[in-house]
Design a protein around this motif. Structure first.
Motif, mmCIF file in Angstrom:
data_model
loop_
_atom_site.group_PDB
_atom_site.id
_atom_site.type_symbol
_atom_site.label_atom_id
_atom_site.label_comp_id
_atom_site.label_asym_id
_atom_site.label_seq_id
_atom_site.Cartn_x
_atom_site.Cartn_y
_atom_site.Cartn_z
ATOM 1 N N ALA A 21 0.824 -1.205 0.000
ATOM 2 C CA ALA A 21 0.000 0.000 0.000
ATOM 3 C C ALA A 21 0.859 1.256 0.000
ATOM 4 N N GLU A 22 1.898 1.261 0.826
ATOM 5 C CA GLU A 22 2.773 2.435 0.888
ATOM 6 C C GLU A 22 3.402 2.698 -0.481
ATOM 7 N N GLU A 23 3.836 1.654 -1.150
ATOM 8 C CA GLU A 23 4.432 1.802 -2.484
ATOM 9 C C GLU A 23 3.410 2.351 -3.476
ATOM 10 N N TRP A 24 2.186 1.821 -3.460
ATOM 11 C CA TRP A 24 1.155 2.262 -4.399
ATOM 12 C C TRP A 24 0.782 3.723 -4.148
ATOM 13 N N LYS A 27 3.670 5.965 -5.386
ATOM 14 C CA LYS A 27 3.822 5.999 -6.840
ATOM 15 C C LYS A 27 2.663 6.727 -7.521
ATOM 16 N N VAL A 28 1.452 6.446 -7.101
ATOM 17 C CA VAL A 28 0.281 6.960 -7.800
ATOM 18 C C VAL A 28 -0.187 8.313 -7.267
ATOM 19 N N LEU A 29 -0.202 8.503 -5.945
ATOM 20 C CA LEU A 29 -0.732 9.745 -5.366
ATOM 21 C C LEU A 29 0.321 10.623 -4.705
ATOM 22 N N GLY A 30 1.569 10.164 -4.629
ATOM 23 C CA GLY A 30 2.637 10.987 -4.054
ATOM 24 C C GLY A 30 2.670 11.033 -2.541
ATOM 25 N N PHE A 31 1.955 10.135 -1.868
ATOM 26 C CA PHE A 31 1.923 10.112 -0.406
ATOM 27 C C PHE A 31 3.197 9.473 0.148
#
Length: 130
Positions: A21-24, A27-31
C-alpha cells in the motif's frame, strides 16, 4: 450549537499489506509516511501517510476488512485534468462524471478502497472534456 470542524484530519484505509500500500500510494498519489508517527505503525495501529503538502492524511490499517468508504480529494479544474492524465498514465481505470455543479473521477486502489477526485471548476474541465 454544533462545534466547528476544520476539515478531515485523516481517513482510515484498510489494506492487506502496509508495504504494498505504501508503495502504491507513493507511486500513484505521491503520499509518503509521516516519520513522526511511525510509533503507531505496530500491530493493530496505523501507518500514517500524507500528501506532499502535508494537508491530507491516510491511516493505513493492515486488515482483511472489506473497504466500505470513499475518500474524496478536492482540487482545482486544471489539477483535475492533470490528475486524470496522471492516473491514466498509471493504467488506473477511471470513471469520470459531470455532476453539473462539479466534475468527479472515481477509481480504486489495488486493495478495493474507493477514491474520488472532484473539482467545482466546471467550466475549465468542461472545455477540455466535452
Amino acid at each position: 450549537m454544533t462545534p466547528a470542524l476544520r476539515g478531515i484530519d485523516h481517513v482510515h484505509v484498510y489494506v492487506s499489506s502496509w508495504q504494498e500500500a505504501e508503495e502504491w500510494y507513493k507511486k500513484v498519489l505521491g503520499f509518503t509516511r509521516v516519520e513522526g508517527l511511525m510509533v503507531w505503525a505496530v500491530k493493530g495501529g496505523p501507518l500514517m501517510l500524507e500528501n506532499p503538502e502535508g494537508n491530507v492524511h491516510l491511516a493505513l490499517f493492515e486488515s482483511d476488512q472489506s473497504p466500505t468508504t470513499t475518500i474524496a480529494f478536492g482540487t482545482s479544474g486544471q489539477e483535475f485534468l492533470a490528475w486524470k492524465a496522471h492516473l491514466e498514465s498509471h493504467s488506473i481505470e477511471l470513471r469520470v462524471a459531470d455532476h453539473q455543479l462539479a466534475w468527479s473521477m472515481y477509481f480504486s486502489d489495488p486493495f478495493g478502497n474507493y477514491h474520488e477526485i472532484t473539482t467545482y471548476d466546471c467550466d475549465i474541465v468542461s472545455r477540455q472534456l466535452t
